[in-house]
Design an enzyme around this catalytic site. Sequence first.
Site, short mmCIF file in Angstrom:
data_model
loop_
_atom_site.label_atom_id
_atom_site.label_comp_id
_atom_site.label_asym_id
_atom_site.label_seq_id
_atom_site.Cartn_x
_atom_site.Cartn_y
_atom_site.Cartn_z
N GLU A 1 -0.33 2.92 3.38
CA GLU A 1 1.13 2.88 3.24
C GLU A 1 1.70 4.15 2.62
O GLU A 1 2.36 4.11 1.57
CB GLU A 1 1.55 1.65 2.41
CG GLU A 1 1.14 0.34 3.03
CD GLU A 1 1.68 -0.89 2.28
OE1 GLU A 1 1.61 -1.99 2.85
OE2 GLU A 1 2.17 -0.73 1.15
N GLU B 1 -3.20 -5.69 6.73
CA GLU B 1 -2.65 -6.54 5.67
C GLU B 1 -1.60 -7.46 6.28
O GLU B 1 -0.83 -7.06 7.13
CB GLU B 1 -1.96 -5.74 4.55
CG GLU B 1 -2.88 -4.99 3.63
CD GLU B 1 -2.12 -4.24 2.53
OE1 GLU B 1 -1.00 -4.69 2.15
OE2 GLU B 1 -2.62 -3.20 2.07
#
Length: 465
Positions: free
Chosen positions: A167, A366
């Site tokens: 991320e 995720e």
Amino acid sequence: MVKYEFPKDFWWGSAASGPQTEGVYDGDGKGESLWDFWYQTEPEKFFNQVGPEKTSRFYQKYAEDIQLMKETGHTSYRTSIQWSRLIPNGTGEVNPQAVEFYNKVIDELIANDIEPFINLYHFDIPMALQREGGWLNRKTVDAYVVFAKTCFELFGDRVKKWFTHNEPIVPVEAGYLYQFHYPNEINLRHAVQVGFHELLSSAKAIEAYHAMKLDGEIGIILNLTPSYPRDETNPADVKAAAIADAFFNRSFLDPSVKGTFPTELVEILKEIDHLPIYEADDLETIANNTVDILGINYYQPRRIKAKETPIDGTHGPMPDDYFDNYEMPGRKMNIYRGWEIYEKGIYDILTNVRENYGNIRCYISENGMGVENEERFINEAGQVEDDYRIDFVKDHLRYVHQAIQEGSNVQGYHMWTCMDNWSWANAYKNRYGFISVNLDKEGERTIKKSGHWFKQMTEAHGFDD
């Protein structure tokens, strides 16, 4: 009854990170990270003042935890190597205790038929580098590449799935735009430079990995948050959503997979004189070192409408100058996290990757549901009855299954997370794991109902409805 069946070699498991699970111990040789520093200076910013030294004790309990992974149906597991643990000052000497620890973790996973997926950077820059500007400083790129090569040399004989960053938009947004991570700036120029240096470091690490002729693959993990216009028939809403998508999704997705930057974003940054500083061959490096595999983190959609509120120029230009966020009436919410639950978003991402990004090999790296005060759901046997988490996973996997049926090259699904872990400034406010962690009893672990369900589901390669 409908059977949702997945490929026999599908990657089932969960994701975590070093800084959120390992903890800090006397004599472990770990250096100070940004998070250690921030907690020491402003502990009140952290929920219940729980800091990174009090994470879920994976450093001590990894062998027990890996057995619990096996008991909950894992065939793979992603974590990260803490830069500040392996190279305490960000550059220089390697910490031998860290080498020993990560070797033991990797070997233990493999011995239990759980494939290690290893990420290199998860928001945890060594504080020695942050004091010199962190990702604003080009020297951090060079230091990161040395860190990456060190990891490949030490562990690349056994680790076959590598990821450069998790991320990377988060340090940009959180640290330099919206003030929810240190250094808590509001500065688009800095945000752009940080993002560019993260991308360049990723490309250089990929270049180094391939030059070493190791027999694995390397990618990046991006949190892709689809931008949906309020009204798809309204050109102004559609344009606003496209700009939001360029800022927060395509800014990393396009260069990582295609080697190019989104035209809309480049034009905006050029118009406001906010292009990053870079060297002559940087764009070529990024173009020539795209990812082998893409990790996709998905939690929520982004709803966008054309700009209606006044532009606040207090801190200079901001992404929000070009759109407003939109709260869709009747949306389904995770009230604890304040996020919309929109299961079809995971299908839309996979479809977009299939249609517009060469159907690159990818996996859901995720997806998860954080819930506050889960002790409310503990039964007489001491187990958390988290049926809501089982439903959440099922509801998303139905759409992953549909994407596979339509030709998506998605290879696996990892839940966030294996066991309850520390979530940055939120600490343990929301629990996400298949396994509960009791902080009052030395981190005692108990498998939740969802963990037992996950084991049954992965052994059956799917589930029935």
